[in-house]
Design a protein around this motif. Sequence first.
Motif, PDB file in Angstrom:
ATOM      1  N   LEU A 129      -6.122   1.322  -4.606  1.00 55.34           N
ATOM      2  CA  LEU A 129      -5.563  -0.004  -4.332  1.00 55.34           C
ATOM      3  C   LEU A 129      -5.078  -0.097  -2.891  1.00 55.34           C
ATOM      4  O   LEU A 129      -5.278  -1.101  -2.203  1.00 55.34           O
ATOM      5  CB  LEU A 129      -4.410  -0.282  -5.309  1.00 55.34           C
ATOM      6  CG  LEU A 129      -3.673  -1.618  -5.087  1.00 55.34           C
ATOM      7  CD1 LEU A 129      -4.637  -2.795  -5.199  1.00 55.34           C
ATOM      8  CD2 LEU A 129      -2.525  -1.760  -6.087  1.00 55.34           C
ATOM      9  N   ALA A 130      -4.433   0.981  -2.416  1.00 53.22           N
ATOM     10  CA  ALA A 130      -3.933   0.980  -1.040  1.00 53.22           C
ATOM     11  C   ALA A 130      -5.074   0.819  -0.039  1.00 53.22           C
ATOM     12  O   ALA A 130      -4.932   0.134   0.981  1.00 53.22           O
ATOM     13  CB  ALA A 130      -3.167   2.272  -0.773  1.00 53.22           C
ATOM     14  N   ALA A 177       0.832  -1.210   0.000  1.00 54.38           N
ATOM     15  CA  ALA A 177       0.000   0.000   0.000  1.00 54.38           C
ATOM     16  C   ALA A 177       0.858   1.249   0.000  1.00 54.38           C
ATOM     17  O   ALA A 177       0.578   2.231  -0.712  1.00 54.38           O
ATOM     18  CB  ALA A 177      -0.930  -0.026   1.228  1.00 54.38           C
ATOM     19  N   LEU A 178       1.940   1.217   0.793  1.00 57.11           N
ATOM     20  CA  LEU A 178       2.823   2.380   0.883  1.00 57.11           C
ATOM     21  C   LEU A 178       3.506   2.653  -0.451  1.00 57.11           C
ATOM     22  O   LEU A 178       3.588   3.808  -0.911  1.00 57.11           O
ATOM     23  CB  LEU A 178       3.856   2.127   1.985  1.00 57.11           C
ATOM     24  CG  LEU A 178       4.835   3.255   2.277  1.00 57.11           C
ATOM     25  CD1 LEU A 178       4.102   4.529   2.663  1.00 57.11           C
ATOM     26  CD2 LEU A 178       5.789   2.836   3.403  1.00 57.11           C
ATOM     27  N   SER A 179       3.971   1.604  -1.111  1.00 58.21           N
ATOM     28  CA  SER A 179       4.658   1.810  -2.399  1.00 58.21           C
ATOM     29  C   SER A 179       3.685   2.330  -3.459  1.00 58.21           C
ATOM     30  O   SER A 179       4.064   3.142  -4.315  1.00 58.21           O
ATOM     31  CB  SER A 179       5.306   0.509  -2.857  1.00 58.21           C
ATOM     32  OG  SER A 179       4.324  -0.490  -3.067  1.00 58.21           O
ATOM     33  N   GLU A 180       2.406   1.878  -3.442  1.00 63.39           N
ATOM     34  CA  GLU A 180       1.426   2.362  -4.415  1.00 63.39           C
ATOM     35  C   GLU A 180       1.170   3.852  -4.246  1.00 63.39           C
ATOM     36  O   GLU A 180       1.060   4.601  -5.226  1.00 63.39           O
ATOM     37  CB  GLU A 180       0.117   1.585  -4.272  1.00 63.39           C
ATOM     38  CG  GLU A 180       0.175   0.144  -4.719  1.00 63.39           C
ATOM     39  CD  GLU A 180       0.483   0.018  -6.201  1.00 63.39           C
ATOM     40  OE1 GLU A 180      -0.005   0.868  -6.977  1.00 63.39           O
ATOM     41  OE2 GLU A 180       1.227  -0.904  -6.581  1.00 63.39           O
ATOM     42  N   VAL A 181       1.070   4.307  -3.010  1.00 63.77           N
ATOM     43  CA  VAL A 181       0.844   5.738  -2.777  1.00 63.77           C
ATOM     44  C   VAL A 181       2.095   6.533  -3.120  1.00 63.77           C
ATOM     45  O   VAL A 181       2.017   7.622  -3.717  1.00 63.77           O
ATOM     46  CB  VAL A 181       0.419   5.979  -1.309  1.00 63.77           C
ATOM     47  CG1 VAL A 181       0.264   7.477  -1.039  1.00 63.77           C
ATOM     48  CG2 VAL A 181      -0.883   5.248  -1.002  1.00 63.77           C
ATOM     49  N   CYS A 182       3.268   6.005  -2.741  1.00 60.37           N
ATOM     50  CA  CYS A 182       4.511   6.734  -3.003  1.00 60.37           C
ATOM     51  C   CYS A 182       4.735   6.952  -4.496  1.00 60.37           C
ATOM     52  O   CYS A 182       5.272   7.990  -4.908  1.00 60.37           O
ATOM     53  CB  CYS A 182       5.691   5.967  -2.396  1.00 60.37           C
ATOM     54  SG  CYS A 182       5.745   6.055  -0.579  1.00 60.37           S
ATOM     55  N   ARG A 183       4.354   5.981  -5.337  1.00 59.41           N
ATOM     56  CA  ARG A 183       4.509   6.153  -6.779  1.00 59.41           C
ATOM     57  C   ARG A 183       3.720   7.360  -7.282  1.00 59.41           C
ATOM     58  O   ARG A 183       4.089   8.003  -8.267  1.00 59.41           O
ATOM     59  CB  ARG A 183       4.070   4.892  -7.509  1.00 59.41           C
ATOM     60  CG  ARG A 183       5.017   3.714  -7.351  1.00 59.41           C
ATOM     61  CD  ARG A 183       4.680   2.583  -8.314  1.00 59.41           C
ATOM     62  NE  ARG A 183       5.549   1.421  -8.102  1.00 59.41           N
ATOM     63  CZ  ARG A 183       5.245   0.372  -7.356  1.00 59.41           C
ATOM     64  NH1 ARG A 183       4.051   0.326  -6.774  1.00 59.41           N
ATOM     65  NH2 ARG A 183       6.099  -0.616  -7.202  1.00 59.41           N
ATOM     66  N   GLU A 184       2.581   7.639  -6.627  1.00 56.09           N
ATOM     67  CA  GLU A 184       1.771   8.788  -7.041  1.00 56.09           C
ATOM     68  C   GLU A 184       2.384  10.112  -6.582  1.00 56.09           C
ATOM     69  O   GLU A 184       2.022  11.172  -7.092  1.00 56.09           O
ATOM     70  CB  GLU A 184       0.352   8.658  -6.441  1.00 56.09           C
ATOM     71  CG  GLU A 184      -0.385   7.394  -6.816  1.00 56.09           C
ATOM     72  CD  GLU A 184      -0.855   7.408  -8.259  1.00 56.09           C
ATOM     73  OE1 GLU A 184      -0.817   8.486  -8.881  1.00 56.09           O
ATOM     74  OE2 GLU A 184      -1.237   6.332  -8.778  1.00 56.09           O
ATOM     75  N   LEU A 185       3.307  10.043  -5.568  1.00 55.11           N
ATOM     76  CA  LEU A 185       3.833  11.276  -4.979  1.00 55.11           C
ATOM     77  C   LEU A 185       5.257  11.598  -5.422  1.00 55.11           C
ATOM     78  O   LEU A 185       5.871  12.535  -4.887  1.00 55.11           O
ATOM     79  CB  LEU A 185       3.801  11.168  -3.444  1.00 55.11           C
ATOM     80  CG  LEU A 185       2.410  11.087  -2.819  1.00 55.11           C
ATOM     81  CD1 LEU A 185       2.519  10.881  -1.314  1.00 55.11           C
ATOM     82  CD2 LEU A 185       1.627  12.358  -3.119  1.00 55.11           C
ATOM     83  N   ILE A 186       5.796  10.801  -6.372  1.00 60.92           N
ATOM     84  CA  ILE A 186       7.150  11.088  -6.870  1.00 60.92           C
ATOM     85  C   ILE A 186       7.152  12.495  -7.472  1.00 60.92           C
ATOM     86  O   ILE A 186       6.311  12.846  -8.305  1.00 60.92           O
ATOM     87  CB  ILE A 186       7.582  10.054  -7.920  1.00 60.92           C
ATOM     88  CG1 ILE A 186       7.793   8.694  -7.263  1.00 60.92           C
ATOM     89  CG2 ILE A 186       8.879  10.496  -8.615  1.00 60.92           C
ATOM     90  CD1 ILE A 186       8.908   8.654  -6.279  1.00 60.92           C
ATOM     91  N   GLY A 187       8.132  13.281  -7.060  1.00 62.84           N
ATOM     92  CA  GLY A 187       8.245  14.635  -7.584  1.00 62.84           C
ATOM     93  C   GLY A 187       7.445  15.655  -6.827  1.00 62.84           C
ATOM     94  O   GLY A 187       7.489  16.850  -7.146  1.00 62.84           O
ATOM     95  N   ALA A 188       6.698  15.277  -5.801  1.00 68.21           N
ATOM     96  CA  ALA A 188       5.892  16.240  -5.045  1.00 68.21           C
ATOM     97  C   ALA A 188       6.585  16.677  -3.764  1.00 68.21           C
ATOM     98  O   ALA A 188       5.999  17.356  -2.931  1.00 68.21           O
ATOM     99  CB  ALA A 188       4.521  15.621  -4.701  1.00 68.21           C
ATOM    100  N   GLY A 189       7.869  16.234  -3.592  1.00 72.72           N
ATOM    101  CA  GLY A 189       8.607  16.638  -2.404  1.00 72.72           C
ATOM    102  C   GLY A 189       7.999  16.121  -1.129  1.00 72.72           C
ATOM    103  O   GLY A 189       7.931  16.856  -0.140  1.00 72.72           O
ATOM    104  N   ALA A 190       7.537  14.868  -1.113  1.00 69.90           N
ATOM    105  CA  ALA A 190       6.829  14.324   0.042  1.00 69.90           C
ATOM    106  C   ALA A 190       7.788  13.900   1.128  1.00 69.90           C
ATOM    107  O   ALA A 190       8.920  13.483   0.863  1.00 69.90           O
ATOM    108  CB  ALA A 190       5.982  13.133  -0.389  1.00 69.90           C
ATOM    109  N   VAL A 191       7.326  14.046   2.384  1.00 73.58           N
ATOM    110  CA  VAL A 191       8.043  13.566   3.567  1.00 73.58           C
ATOM    111  C   VAL A 191       7.188  12.477   4.197  1.00 73.58           C
ATOM    112  O   VAL A 191       6.018  12.699   4.507  1.00 73.58           O
ATOM    113  CB  VAL A 191       8.298  14.701   4.577  1.00 73.58           C
ATOM    114  CG1 VAL A 191       8.963  14.146   5.834  1.00 73.58           C
ATOM    115  CG2 VAL A 191       9.178  15.783   3.946  1.00 73.58           C
ATOM    116  N   VAL A 192       7.771  11.271   4.381  1.00 74.01           N
ATOM    117  CA  VAL A 192       7.042  10.129   4.919  1.00 74.01           C
ATOM    118  C   VAL A 192       7.434   9.945   6.385  1.00 74.01           C
ATOM    119  O   VAL A 192       8.633   9.857   6.690  1.00 74.01           O
ATOM    120  CB  VAL A 192       7.346   8.854   4.121  1.00 74.01           C
ATOM    121  CG1 VAL A 192       6.515   7.691   4.664  1.00 74.01           C
ATOM    122  CG2 VAL A 192       7.084   9.071   2.635  1.00 74.01           C
TER     123      VAL A 192
END
Length: 554
Positions: free
Chosen positions: A88-89, A44-59
């Motif tokens: 999906l997540a 679930a985490l990897s699915e969301v992270c793929r959507e946030l590439i380039g958005a400068g996200a902090v996890v």
Amino acid sequence: MTATELARARLEHDQDVFTVRRLGRAAAELAGLETQDQVRVATALSEVCRELIGAGAVVVFSLDEGNLLITMDHAPGAGLAQSEGLALAARLVDAVTLEADRGRVTIAKRLPPHSPRLPIDQIRERLAGMAPVSAIEELRQQNKELASTLEDVLQLNAELQETNTGVLALYNQLSAELEETNRGVVALYAELDEKSGQLREAGEARSRFWATVSHELRTPLNSIIGLVRLLVGPGSEPLSEEQSRQVRFIGGSAETLLELVGELLDMAKAESGRLDPQSSVVHLPTLANHLRLTMQPTSEPGDVTLRVDLAPGVDDVYTDEVMLARILRNLLSNALKFTPKGEVRLSVHADTATDEVVITVSDTGIGIPEHYLKSVFEEFFQVPSALQVKTKGTGLGLPYARRLAEALGGTLELESDVGRGTSVTMRLPHHDGTPEVRRVLIADDDEAFRAAARRMLYGFAVETEEAGDGTAALEMMTANPPDVILLDMLMPRLDGHALLQRMAEDEALGQVGVVVVTIRPDTAPSGHPVLSKQGLRRDQLLQAVRDAVVTDRG
């Protein structure tokens, strides 16, 4: 409660997705989640992270009151509302929350209660010491996870196949047993039908016997009574005192036999359902006073008093006067026989709650022992007692009275206390005029309910008919439509729902009033009066019939 932070990571490049995924799985493992849940969190985490590439996200990974929380703060306007990754997540974890205005996505996974986990400091230390992972290493790890999942699926599939084999074997066994049971049930029904036919034939033969014998006995008895009257009547040859006494004794015995024959004939008619009451308006005060003047105590004069107590408002009742008089004469005769001292009271009052006339014959006599209370309604039974030996009787009085009461649509019950007396209560429909409806059809496969409904409708309907199933009811209605049908919804051959549909398709039958009487009122169709069979009262039934006539005929 504030969440306790475990670790954090930045999400700037594709490589960071693998690192964050690995951190997510490790955090889930250290927090106490099982292997399958660890994989779900990481995926679930990897699915969301793929959507946030380039958005400068902090996890940020943290624990909060039994939940593993993973928050991803990113620049607003990332357009995640329709994201497939978030959808999906959401299927893999307990909750995925998107706060678009704040630029935050939160993943939550509940931890199992009392799950073993390391102290917070050690979890932080282990997560901080994890080295970045390459794509090849992460792919190798995912392949291991897939292989493990595949093994679990194969094992589950084998277990399912084994279970299916067992279920199939059980189904075949149950089918064979059910088929054998069905054959037994069919044979039992055939035997029951045969026995029922034999019992019906025996009952009919018994009724014919009583009717024939009773009828044949009446002719010679009437001849004896007529000859006695000629011998002792005006213009006859004078007889000695002893001859006159003997002739009168013969006449009295013949009249007693004639009354017994009449009772036997009525009993036979009642058992075969051929008693046909001829109703008219009966003036109760006149009938009661006539009985008081003609019924005489059998004890010494003055020892027993016969009293009549009529409450106001019940002067007239619509019933068969001859049958009612026979019932009261039997009850009063019994009460006078077994009351050496005290009083016998005939009381009448109206029960407005049930719309019935309540007639009670009570006495202060010897009473009946409790273990004989049910037997007194058996034909030819007489309660053993010293007084019984001295009195004449056949044991038909109470059974005969109850049969007649039921034929009049009423009930007859008895209460008694040894040494204190007996009370017999009869309840009859309270009508002071002509019936309100012409014909009512009772459609129900329960014979006992049909009999009870017929008694309740006595005097209210000119004619009542019965049908034991929906097909018979449809045939009877088609031949001669009734005013109202009392309809049970659970009947063989054609149930109540199907019968209502057939009635709706026929113009003539569509005018028939319907009262649904069922054990499941909550499942009854709407549009008709509905009554429950449980605790059904006569006043409820009559009002429902009135409503059905008004509703269905406009």
